[in-house]
Design an enzyme around this catalytic site. Structure first.
Site, PDB file in Angstrom:
ATOM      1  N   ASN A  15      -6.337   3.669   5.749  1.00 58.16           N
ATOM      2  CA  ASN A  15      -5.786   3.357   7.078  1.00 58.16           C
ATOM      3  C   ASN A  15      -4.617   4.289   7.440  1.00 58.16           C
ATOM      4  O   ASN A  15      -3.692   3.914   8.140  1.00 58.16           O
ATOM      5  CB  ASN A  15      -5.358   1.880   7.188  1.00 58.16           C
ATOM      6  CG  ASN A  15      -5.041   1.423   8.619  1.00 58.16           C
ATOM      7  OD1 ASN A  15      -4.158   0.614   8.829  1.00 58.16           O
ATOM      8  ND2 ASN A  15      -5.743   1.940   9.601  1.00 58.16           N
ATOM      9  N   ARG A  18      -8.522   8.415   8.809  1.00 60.85           N
ATOM     10  CA  ARG A  18      -9.667   8.286   9.725  1.00 60.85           C
ATOM     11  C   ARG A  18      -9.553   7.139  10.717  1.00 60.85           C
ATOM     12  O   ARG A  18      -9.748   7.330  11.926  1.00 60.85           O
ATOM     13  CB  ARG A  18     -10.966   8.139   8.902  1.00 60.85           C
ATOM     14  CG  ARG A  18     -11.334   9.391   8.137  1.00 60.85           C
ATOM     15  CD  ARG A  18     -12.402   9.123   7.091  1.00 60.85           C
ATOM     16  NE  ARG A  18     -11.901   8.285   6.017  1.00 60.85           N
ATOM     17  CZ  ARG A  18     -12.623   7.819   5.005  1.00 60.85           C
ATOM     18  NH1 ARG A  18     -13.914   8.122   4.968  1.00 60.85           N
ATOM     19  NH2 ARG A  18     -12.082   7.089   4.055  1.00 60.85           N
TER      20      ARG A  18
HETATM   21  P1  4NP Z   1      -8.356   7.357   4.989  1.00 63.77           P
HETATM   22  O1  4NP Z   1      -7.952   8.485   3.914  1.00 63.77           O
HETATM   23  O2  4NP Z   1      -9.222   6.351   4.250  1.00 63.77           O
HETATM   24  O3  4NP Z   1      -9.123   8.119   6.019  1.00 63.77           O
HETATM   25  O4  4NP Z   1      -7.054   6.775   5.496  1.00 63.77           O
HETATM   26  C1  4NP Z   1      -7.338   8.172   2.694  1.00 63.77           C
HETATM   27  C2  4NP Z   1      -5.982   8.008   2.646  1.00 63.77           C
HETATM   28  C3  4NP Z   1      -5.358   7.710   1.442  1.00 63.77           C
HETATM   29  C4  4NP Z   1      -6.119   7.583   0.298  1.00 63.77           C
HETATM   30  C5  4NP Z   1      -7.490   7.721   0.354  1.00 63.77           C
HETATM   31  C6  4NP Z   1      -8.109   8.013   1.561  1.00 63.77           C
HETATM   32  N1  4NP Z   1      -5.485   7.307  -0.951  1.00 63.77           N
HETATM   33  O5  4NP Z   1      -6.175   7.264  -1.969  1.00 63.77           O
HETATM   34  O6  4NP Z   1      -4.263   7.126  -0.981  1.00 63.77           O
END
Ligand code: 4NP
Length: 155
Positions: A15, A18
């Site tokens: 969060n 994307r």
């Molecule tokens: P999101 O991307 O799912 O698009 O917000 C990510 C942000 C952080 C992490 C993984 C995916 N993380 O592992 O911290």
């Protein structure tokens, strides 16, 4: 009008990349005609603003991302009509959180709204990618959000 506003929740893992970008893009398209929010299945970044790289890339397209990270809950399935995951892992996690079969029916993949010619079946996680990864995500989300908005307007 407000009583019949469709409510859309965009969901990814963190969060911070994307789903807050999808929220910002959809708000730019739909204004106040839809209720829009985003959440993550993970809890690593709760309370944080979106990732700086995503904020910078979105700002170049005129979109300010000011969402504060929160985790998706079972109550979200009562509060939203559509719960849209970015990839197969998000969808699998959402299915585990959904409190009923009716709630599960609200889960959709962002890729359902891509153009048929688009060679992607999910929105790839840009967290460990370079600038191209963030630009690709914004391109896919713009396409998907425009198509989703047009679909909602026709329904
Ligand atoms: P999101 O991307 O799912 O698009 O917000 C990510 C942000 C952080 C992490 C993984 C995916 N993380 O592992 O911290």
């Amino acid at each position: 009008m407000t009583a019949s506003k469709k409510r859309i929740l965009f969901v990814c893992l963190g969060n911070i990349c994307r789903s807050p970008a999808a929220e910002g893009i959809m708000r730019a398209i739909a204004g106040e005609t839809l209720v829009i929010d985003s959440a993550g299945t993970g809890r690593y970044h709760i309370g944080q603003l979106p990732d700086n790289r995503m904020r910078i890339h979105a700002r170049r397209r005129g979109i300010e991302l000011t969402h504060r990270c929160r985790q998706v809950t079972a109550d979200d399935f009562d509060n939203f009509d559509l719960v849209i995951g970015m990839d197969a892992s998000n969808i699998a996690n959402l299915r585990r959180i959904a409190p009923s079969p009716e709630a599960e029916e609200k889960i959709h993949a962002m890729a359902e709204y891509f153009n048929p010619s688009t060679p992607w079946d999910h929105v790839p996680d840009p967290y460990y990618e370079g600038s191209e990864g963030f630009e690709l995500v914004l391109d896919l989300l713009s396409e998907g959000c425009h198509n989703l908005y047009n679909q909602i307007r026709k329904s």
